[in-house]
Each structure stands twice: as C-alpha cells, then as structure tokens.
Write an enzyme that holds these catalytic residues in place. Structure first.
Site, PDB file in Angstrom:
ATOM      1  N   HIS A   1       0.810  -1.218   0.000  1.00 13.93           N
ATOM      2  CA  HIS A   1       0.000   0.000   0.000  1.00 13.93           C
ATOM      3  C   HIS A   1       0.844   1.270   0.000  1.00 13.93           C
ATOM      4  O   HIS A   1       0.339   2.353  -0.309  1.00 13.93           O
ATOM      5  CB  HIS A   1      -0.993   0.003   1.175  1.00 13.93           C
ATOM      6  CG  HIS A   1      -0.388   0.259   2.513  1.00 13.93           C
ATOM      7  ND1 HIS A   1       0.024  -0.759   3.353  1.00 13.93           N
ATOM      8  CD2 HIS A   1      -0.135   1.413   3.178  1.00 13.93           C
ATOM      9  CE1 HIS A   1       0.483  -0.233   4.468  1.00 13.93           C
ATOM     10  NE2 HIS A   1       0.411   1.070   4.392  1.00 13.93           N
TER      11      HIS A   1
ATOM     12  N   ASP B   1       0.182  -7.580   1.294  1.00 14.32           N
ATOM     13  CA  ASP B   1       0.597  -6.200   1.546  1.00 14.32           C
ATOM     14  C   ASP B   1       2.125  -6.078   1.531  1.00 14.32           C
ATOM     15  O   ASP B   1       2.719  -5.434   2.388  1.00 14.32           O
ATOM     16  CB  ASP B   1       0.028  -5.672   2.869  1.00 14.32           C
ATOM     17  CG  ASP B   1       0.141  -4.143   2.970  1.00 14.32           C
ATOM     18  OD1 ASP B   1       0.191  -3.494   1.912  1.00 14.32           O
ATOM     19  OD2 ASP B   1       0.212  -3.625   4.101  1.00 14.32           O
TER      20      ASP B   1
ATOM     21  N   GLY C   1       3.179   6.611   7.794  1.00  9.39           N
ATOM     22  CA  GLY C   1       4.536   6.880   7.312  1.00  9.39           C
ATOM     23  C   GLY C   1       5.518   5.815   7.756  1.00  9.39           C
ATOM     24  O   GLY C   1       6.544   5.593   7.119  1.00  9.39           O
ATOM     25  N   ASN C   2       5.200   5.138   8.867  1.00  6.55           N
ATOM     26  CA  ASN C   2       6.032   4.025   9.344  1.00  6.55           C
ATOM     27  C   ASN C   2       5.867   2.775   8.487  1.00  6.55           C
ATOM     28  O   ASN C   2       6.700   1.865   8.534  1.00  6.55           O
ATOM     29  CB  ASN C   2       5.674   3.645  10.783  1.00  6.55           C
ATOM     30  CG  ASN C   2       6.410   4.472  11.821  1.00  6.55           C
ATOM     31  OD1 ASN C   2       5.818   5.303  12.473  1.00  6.55           O
ATOM     32  ND2 ASN C   2       7.707   4.253  11.959  1.00  6.55           N
ATOM     33  N   SER C   3       4.781   2.693   7.738  1.00  6.90           N
ATOM     34  CA  SER C   3       4.496   1.493   6.956  1.00  6.90           C
ATOM     35  C   SER C   3       5.671   1.139   6.047  1.00  6.90           C
ATOM     36  O   SER C   3       6.218   1.999   5.350  1.00  6.90           O
ATOM     37  CB  SER C   3       3.249   1.703   6.099  1.00  6.90           C
ATOM     38  OG  SER C   3       2.087   1.527   6.860  1.00  6.90           O
TER      39      SER C   3
ATOM     40  N   ILE D   1      11.915 -10.578  -6.008  1.00  9.37           N
ATOM     41  CA  ILE D   1      13.232 -10.162  -6.482  1.00  9.37           C
ATOM     42  C   ILE D   1      13.723 -11.086  -7.590  1.00  9.37           C
ATOM     43  O   ILE D   1      14.295 -10.649  -8.593  1.00  9.37           O
ATOM     44  CB  ILE D   1      14.254 -10.143  -5.322  1.00  9.37           C
ATOM     45  CG1 ILE D   1      13.897  -9.036  -4.326  1.00  9.37           C
ATOM     46  CG2 ILE D   1      15.677  -9.939  -5.850  1.00  9.37           C
ATOM     47  CD1 ILE D   1      14.756  -9.031  -3.078  1.00  9.37           C
ATOM     48  N   GLY D   2      13.472 -12.382  -7.419  1.00 11.84           N
ATOM     49  CA  GLY D   2      14.019 -13.370  -8.341  1.00 11.84           C
ATOM     50  C   GLY D   2      13.273 -13.523  -9.643  1.00 11.84           C
ATOM     51  O   GLY D   2      13.799 -14.084 -10.601  1.00 11.84           O
TER      52      GLY D   2
END
Length: 401
Positions: free
Chosen positions: A143, A173, A260-262, A306-307
């Site tokens: 998000h 998420d 903002g910590n998300s 990532i892969g």
C-alpha cells in the site's frame, strides 16, 4: 518520538535480557538494603517478626492445610533491566532504512458525472534487503507504493533517487522496489547498508522491539517497546483495490506504528529485522497496539519478487480449480478434468493451505501467486484432504498447465 509520547521524558519498559550494551542494569539487588522491600516475616530491620509467624504463636485460626501448593513464578535468570538507550543500535541500523515518496494519480468522480485525474503524494518507509550488479532491492508494504506514477527514495544521507516497482503482492501487503546502482551517488553507496535479517519464528513475547520509519513524512524516527503478542490474526480490506487482506501471523507490539512508518523495519535488540511495520493493520481507536509482518514470512514472498517477474498472462501457469475462501484456506469446489490439479491428486473438498511455501488464506491470494509461475513450472503445495470424518494434512507437487 521518544519513549514517552512527544519525547517529553524518558520512559522505562521492563524486559528481560541485555544486548549490545543498550540495556542498563537496574540498581540494587533483590533483598538488599537498596530495594526498600519489606520481607514477609521480618521487620524493616531484617529481624524476625514473631507476631506474623503462626508457628511461633500457635495461632492456627482459619488456616487450612495445603496439600498441593502452587509454586510462585520463577525469578528471572537475568536481573530486571530497562530499555534506556538504543542509540548505538539506531546508528548501525539507520543506513539500511529509506523514506519512500509516492506520487500517484487518482480518478475523481465529479458531482455532475464529470471526472478528472488528481495527483496525490503519500509517504512510507522501506529497507534494503538485497543487491545485484545492477540494482539495490528495497522491501516495503504494497500500500506504500500502490498506484505509483513516480517513486522517490531518500537514503540515510538525504540523497534522493528515483525508484521502480519490481513486484507486488497485494494479498500479503508486500512489495519490492528497485533502485539502479548507477543512479546512486558514490558517497551514498559508501554509507548505505543492507539490513541484517533475524528469525521471527524464534521470537518470544516480552522481547524488546525497536521501530524505525518515516513517521508522518517528517523523516526517520525511532520508537521502542516490546513484542506484545505473536500470531495475531487481522483482516482488512484494501481501499484502492477492494482486495481482502488476511494475515494470521502478525507480530503485535506497543512500539508506536504511525502513518509513514508502513514498510519500515521492526528490529530486535540485536539490531536484526524481525518484522515489516504496517499501519494498514493498526487500529487508530486504541493506543499501544501496532502490528508488523514477521520477516521470516515476508521473505518467502520478497525473494520471489526479487528473483522473478510476473509472467505474461498468456504464458501464466494454470492450476485448473474453482475455489472459495474458507476459515482454513481455499476450499476446492470444482476440479477441471485433465487439469494440472487433477493430475496432482487434488479433488473436490480439498482445502489448499500452502502454495510454494506461502500460506494461502484466500482465492485472490492464490491467483496472485500463480501469476509468478509459467506453464510447465513445478510447485509444491499443502492441502487438507478429507479422510472419513476428519481432514488430514497432505503435501504434493503440481506441474502447472
């Protein structure tokens, strides 16, 4: 933010254990003169108090014999300590944290049926998890980057660089964004660091927890607390996509998790990342309850993002079932003849609970994971299969059609 709201004073949260010199021993020794403890059966000078000793004065009124006494709780193996200074840990950890700014576009419906596109800016946090010869990869919440037209990351030395989305899984998420190494100034590359990852499966309630993130978009800040609970189950609905997000294994902490910590990191007292903070799972109507996605769970998805890239729809793997959400996983109510699922032994009534190491809670989640696998790829799964009057956990392998 300090240990008290607004950073007004120094809060003390009592936990067990010490590490990296960030804990300070509590003064005094239990039972010593420094404790100001009145011991039962003794006066304040340490002398025996015969008036409270039933054996000495012979008073047995209202006393019943205890044949199976319940023991008292054990004394902690380490002295009770207080989280007082995490500055060394923060100094070491901050180079792996980034602030993320998301410039997105939203279609707004006007009063008379006319619509227009409105730009909006939001902020979040991420942390560096991996690099190759071209990119640095940053883990965050889905998000935080959802709907992004443009993404900018700010490193610990305040250098700002454009980023791109590598992959997203809305049902978890979770997302990965990438930054080209060639775009990062050399002086910044010299100071940034990859995060050290811990084992969230080994966590215990009461351990110290430190959250670092871009709270309210003001820049990186630090909050501290403890692991309040493990295995919490929370269900939320994504406001943008309408996707139901179910997580049955969240870390609960009283370290403040603010907007903002998300996407930021939740650290243990050894400076290892144990979770990914998420405001999405937090309840603003109560204090002292924040949630983080366990890092051991998250990395199963992050490493896949990532892969590999999401495959073209025309080449995507096909399982060959129809399913519906249940309390335990995806309940299979139809298996198509000749499909990959049928060949793998799936049948009507099975409940799919795990797919290639990822816990399955909803059909949407299963579809999203399938989008990362091409036809012909082989994946492992775990199902609950009906055997008589009970379900038995069964493992299997399927080659996607």
């Amino acid at each position: 933010f300090g240990l008290l709201a607004g950073g007004v004073g120094l809060g003390i949260i009592y936990v067990g254990g010490s590490s990296l010199g960030i804990f300070q021993e509590a003064s005094g020794t239990p039972g010593s003169d420094n404790d100001n403890v009145i011991n039962p059966g003794k006066d304040n000078n340490g002398q025996s108090d015969s008036t409270n000793n039933d054996k000495d004065n012979g008073d047995s009124t209202n006393k019943l014999p205890v044949t199976d006494p319940i023991p008292e709780t054990n004394k902690p193996s380490n002295s009770v300590v207080a989280i007082m200074d995490v500055s060394d840990l923060v100094k070491d950890a901050m180079p792996c944290i980034v602030a993320i700014t998301n410039l997105s576009e939203t279609y707004v419906q006007g009063m008379w049926g006319q619509g227009y596109v409105q730009e909006s800016e939001s902020c979040g946090t991420g942390f560096l998890v991996e690099q190759d010869n071209e990119y640095i990869y940053i883990a965050t919440n889905n998000h935080v980057v959802e709907g992004a037209k443009e993404l900018t990351v700010q490193f610990s030395d305040n250098a700002e660089v454009k980023a791109q989305i590598k992959g997203q899984v809305a049902s978890k998420d979770l997302a990965v964004i990438k930054v080209a190494l060639k775009d990062i100034p050399k002086e910044t590359r010299d100071v940034i660091r990859l995060a050290r990852l811990g084992d969230s499966n080994a966590l215990e309630v009461g351990e110290g927890a430190i959250a670092i993130g871009n709270a309210l978009g003001y820049g990186q800040s630090v909050t501290t607390g403890v692991v309040s609970a493990l295995g919490r189950s929370v269900t939320v609905t994504d406001s943008a996509s309408g996707t139901t997000i179910v997580n049955n294994n969240l870390i609960q902490t009283d370290a403040a998790i603010n907007p903002g910590n998300s996407g930021g990191a939740l650290f243990n007292v050894n400076g290892e990342v144990i979770g990914i903070n998420s405001v999405k799972y937090s309840d603003t109507s109560v204090e002292g309850i924040g949630y983080a996605i366990p890092i051991s769970d998250a990395m199963l998805v992050i490493e896949k993002l990532i892969g590999g890239e999401q495959v073209d729809v025309a080449k995507a793997g096909y399982l060959g079932i129809q399913g519906v959400d249940s309390n335990y996983g995806v309940y299979v109510y139809k298996v198509f003849a000749g499909s990959a699922a049928e060949k793998a032994g799936l049948s009507v009534g099975d409940i799919i609970v795990e797919f290639e190491g990822n816990e399955i809670s909803t059909m949407n989640q299963l579809k999203e994971l399938l989008s990362y696998y091409a036809a012909g790829e082989t994946v492992d799964f775990v199902i609950y299969k009906a055997k008589g009057n009970e379900y038995v956990e069964t493992q299997g392998t399927v080659t996607l059609g």
